[in-house]
Each structure stands twice: as structure tokens, then as C-alpha cells.
Enzyme design. Structure first.
Site, short mmCIF file in Angstrom:
data_model
loop_
_atom_site.label_atom_id
_atom_site.label_comp_id
_atom_site.label_asym_id
_atom_site.label_seq_id
_atom_site.Cartn_x
_atom_site.Cartn_y
_atom_site.Cartn_z
N GLY A 117 -8.00 36.52 24.04
CA GLY A 117 -6.72 35.99 23.59
C GLY A 117 -6.62 35.58 22.15
O GLY A 117 -5.56 35.09 21.72
N GLY A 118 -7.68 35.76 21.36
CA GLY A 118 -7.61 35.35 19.96
C GLY A 118 -6.51 36.07 19.19
O GLY A 118 -5.76 35.46 18.41
N ALA A 131 -7.76 40.03 26.34
CA ALA A 131 -8.72 38.94 26.53
C ALA A 131 -9.83 38.99 25.48
O ALA A 131 -10.23 40.07 25.05
CB ALA A 131 -9.33 39.04 27.93
N ASP A 155 -4.60 42.59 30.26
CA ASP A 155 -6.02 42.87 30.40
C ASP A 155 -6.30 43.08 31.87
O ASP A 155 -5.62 42.51 32.73
CB ASP A 155 -6.88 41.72 29.85
CG ASP A 155 -8.29 42.17 29.50
OD1 ASP A 155 -8.55 42.46 28.32
OD2 ASP A 155 -9.13 42.23 30.42
N CYS A 210 -5.40 45.08 26.23
CA CYS A 210 -6.82 44.69 26.23
C CYS A 210 -6.97 43.37 25.50
O CYS A 210 -7.76 43.23 24.56
CB CYS A 210 -7.68 45.78 25.59
SG CYS A 210 -7.34 47.46 26.18
N CYS A 268 -13.99 47.14 17.26
CA CYS A 268 -15.04 46.43 16.53
C CYS A 268 -16.28 47.31 16.51
O CYS A 268 -17.39 46.87 16.78
CB CYS A 268 -15.32 45.05 17.13
SG CYS A 268 -15.71 45.03 18.89
#
Length: 441
Positions: A255-256, A253, A274, A251, A372
């Protein structure tokens, strides 16, 4: 003849209506930005984000003042008045200008017959002041179900969480350790008159005193630094990366975290996965800017036959789809889009992803589960359910100076002037599971 531009607040009303109809701000706002001049784009963005942030409190006031429902074809007047109320209650715009320009925006939207009503409602709002909110949910500008769920889950913290959601998050950077030390980049910022300080927990993090455009950041185009919240940066420290490891970022994306992983250690074999081809393009763009390389795969992470070559991973970062309830301050449209019924549905997706990807982890390997979210149903309760069903799984959280120990992972809450709300759990796969180990069919 060129088409005349709509006033900014009229476009803001259209964007807010699109969010009410189910679009996210990231989907609706680009169309709105294309309709206004470049000089008006920052104002449009501020109106849209602010109106979403305070939507429930503003709507509560509007329902008091609007004595009968509008016809279906006139419903654009609702978001138009909400944008105006946002400016009256939360901006420095002159009150008379807000009223006059909102009336003009009403006419520009082809609703001149509503101008008298809008004028009367806004002038009453100015004259009478803001009414007492009818509930805690209205006062703290959150949906009722979310307020009650947080009150139940976190009886000593729920109000602080909601206050944190209403505060604008700071701009935080991740220094690319392959190019600079954090101290060296802080010195570059000082030379460019950009005030900043090191973050408390993320080793490569820097928090700016004030947000700025990325074009102002020294070396941004050549990969010296990336924008990433401090809480999101903590995943690399938990992964305990070492050269030569095979790493999965599921998962992944936009991409950080993929890039943070690659910046953290040499000679990593990283697979970034992703299911969104469009979002995977963002991953590649971030890799290109930072001059990094990873293997990219577009597939459903839970469908191993689509993408897995059978070679197990030393490390897995599983940043699962979630309610995003810990990043509402950056995405206030979540308050309008998320529904209570979404949470159990997301929890089942999260547990299924954990079950499936566990089979791709080497014995002795480590999986970091991340969200998050601030809802336990998506966080430590998932980990508790998983460990109970898997005798080869062990919680191996290191000693940490951040977050609340839930007994099955660490919970971070959104902190004004600091990090977002995140959850992390570290799971290790035992080398020698017992004979009755739970397995997938």
C-alpha cells in the site's frame, strides 16, 4: 518449567536453513524473533540479513574447508558455520567469542558430536584468513546465473549493480504533503536531532543519515510521514495526477504507492487491487494511519470479471510481480530464493497483466508500468513487445533527470547511499487507434 531459550546464533542458523528450504526472510524471521529475548532481536536480524547478503561468498569458503559432506540429519551445522563466518569476516565481534559461542550453539541444537568439527573449521578460518574466491560470482556474493545474466545485460554496469546489492540501503521517508511541506518536516527532524536531507529526485522524499525506529519520527503515528525508497516514490510524478481522476493501483499491497497516490492530489477515486487478502490488510492499515480512503479489492488483477465494474480508469499504476532484483540490498534472501527459470515465467505474467489491464484504461489515459527489477526481460523488452502488438499504445515518457533511457522506459540501478533499482515506462492510450488495432479475445 519454562523452555530454555536457544542461543541467538542457533536461532539464526534455523532461520537461514528455512530460507535455504524456500521460505523468505519475511516468513522465517518472525518465528525466529519470537524465540529470542527482546534485547537480542536486533542482533538476530543482523545475523540473518548479513548471512544472506554474503551467503555465496561464505559458502564458497566453507566448501573449501569442509572436506566431506555432512549427514542429512546434521545439515544444521552448515548455516551455523555460515553465521559464524559472517561474524568473523564482516562484524566487530571478538573472534574467540564467535568460535566458542558457535560451539555452544551446536550443542544447544542437539549436535554435540559436531562441536569438534565446527571448532576446527572456524579456527582454521581465523588462522588462514579468507581464501581467494573461485569466481566473480563468489567474490561479489551472488548466484552464478545472476552474475552472468547481469554481465550480459549490462556489460558496463554489472559489477556496480552487484556492489550496490551488497550495500545496505538508506532509510528514506515520504512526507505526507497533506500535512507538511518537505522543508517543514526537515525542520522537525532537526529539532529532534535526526540528521537528514532532501532526496534528489522524489519531491516529497527525505533520506536519513542513519536509520532509526519509526517511533522516533515526529508524527509517524498520525500519518505525517511514511518509509518508502526514493525510486518507489517516483511513480506519482509519472502518473501526472489531477483532481477527480479515477485511478487503479494494481498489485497494490502493502500500500505504499496507494497512499502516495492519495497524498498527491485531491478528490481521487482510487481502487487498490491485490490478490492476497493478508497483504490487503496491510494496505488498509497504511490507509488508516495516514487517514486516507480508497476502494479495496482482493482479486487476481488479470481476471477482470472478478473485480472490474466496467468503468474505465484515467490512470493506472501497474507495479507488476517481478524478480525484485533491484531491491536485493533490502531483501538479500532473493539471492538464495530466485532461480534463472523464474525470469521468463515472470515476464509472461507481466505481459499478460499489461494486456488485460490495458482494456480498462480510458482512451487518452495513462498507464505507468513499474518493476523493482534490473533485468531487461522484465522491463523495456516487455514494453517493446506490448507496443509492437498495440497500435493504440504510445510511449510518453516525460523529460527526466534520473535513470537510464532504454528507449522504452527509464531504468534506475541500486545506488549506494541513494535509491533502489526500479524500472518505469509511461504508456498513453491513443484516442483514435487504427482499424487493425490488436485486441484481447
Amino acid at each position: 518449567m519454562a523452555r530454555q531459550r536457544l542461543p541467538v546464533r542457533a536461532v539464526a542458523a534455523q532461520v537461514l536453513q528455512a530460507v535455504n528450504d524456500g521460505q523468505s526472510l519475511s516468513q522465517a524471521l518472525p518465528h525466529g524473533l519470537a524465540q529470542v529475548s527482546e534485547s537480542d532481536r536486533s542482533q538476530l536480524q543482523a545475523l540473518c540479513y548479513g548471512s544472506c547478503r554474503w551467503y555465496h561468498r561464505l559458502y564458497s569458503e566453507l566448501t573449501i574447508r569442509l572436506h566431506k559432506p555432512l549427514k542429512k540429519g546434521d545439515r544444521i551445522a552448515i548455516p551455523l558455520m555460515l553465521v559464524a563466518l559472517f561474524q568473523i569476516r564482516h562484524s566487530q565481534q571478538a573472534d574467540y567469542a564467535v568460535v566458542n559461542e558457535t560451539v555452544e550453539a551446536c550443542r544447544s541444537l542437539g549436535k554435540p558430536h559436531l562441536s569438534g568439527l565446527i571448532n576446527a573449521i572456524l579456527r582454521a578460518a581465523l588462522r588462514e584468513g579468507e581464501p581467494e574466491p573461485a569466481s566473480d560470482a563468489d567474490e561479489l556474493s551472488h548466484p552464478q546465473w545472476m552474475t552472468e545474466k547481469l554481465r550480459h545485460n549490462w556489460p558496463e554496469r554489472w559489477q556496480a549493480i552487484l556492489d550496490g546489492n551488497n550495500a545496505q540501503g538508506p532509510m528514506t521517508l515520504r512526507v505526507n504533503a497533506r500535512q507538511h511541506s518537505r522543508d517543514a518536516y526537515l525542520a522537525q527532524l532537526r529539532q529532534n536531532d535526526i540528521a537528514a536531507a532532501a532526496t534528489a529526485f522524489a519531491k516529497q522524499g527525505i533520506q536519513l543519515d542513519r536509520p532509526c525506529g519509526v517511533e522516533q519520527l515526529p508524527g509517524f503515528d498520525t500519518g505525517a510521514v511514511s518509509v518508502q525508497d526514493e525510486a518507489a516514490q517516483l511513480c506519482t510524478q509519472l502518473l501526472d495526477l489531477a483532481p477527480g481522476q479515477r485511478v487503479l493501483d494494481a498489485c497494490a499491497a502493502p500500500g505504499g504507492k496507494t497512499c502516495a497516490i492519495l497524498e498527491s492530489s485531491d478528490n481521487l477515486d482510487v481502487v487498490a487491487l491485490d490478490q492476497s487478502a493478508e497483504r490487503m490488510q496491510r494496505v488498509q492499515e497504511n490507509l488508516d494511519r495516514l487517514q486516507l480512503q480508497a476502494r479495496l479489492a482482493t482479486a487476481d488483477a488479470a481476471d477482470l470479471d472478478q473485480w472490474w465494474d466496467g468503468r474505465p480508469f484515467d490512470r493506472i499504476l501497474l507495479d507488476v510481480p517481478c524478480s525484485a532484483s533491484g531491491v536485493i540490498r533490502r531483501h538479500p534472501d532473493i539471492k538464495l530464493l530466485r532461480r534463472e527459470k523464474d525470469i521468463p515465467a515472470l515476464a509472461e505474467i507481466q505481459l499478460n497483466l499489461l494486456e488485460r489491464l490495458w482494456t480498462t484504461l480510458k482512451p487518452g489515459g495513462r498507464l505507468v508500468y513499474a518493476t523493482c527489477s534490473v533485468f531487461p526481460q522484465e522491463n523495456h523488452r516487455i514494453i517493446q513487445r506490448f507496443i509492437k502488438a498495440h497500435e493504440d499504445a504510445a510511449l510518453t515518457m516525460p523529460e527526466l533527470a534520473w535513470g537510464l533511457d532504454t528507449g522504452a522506459g527509464r531504468q534506475l540501478f541500486p545506488e549506494p547511499g541513494s535509491h533502489d533499482g526500479f524500472f518505469y515506462a509511461c504508456l498513453s492510450r491513443n484516442e483514435h487507434p487504427s482499424a487493425n488495432q490488436a485486441t484481447l479475445p
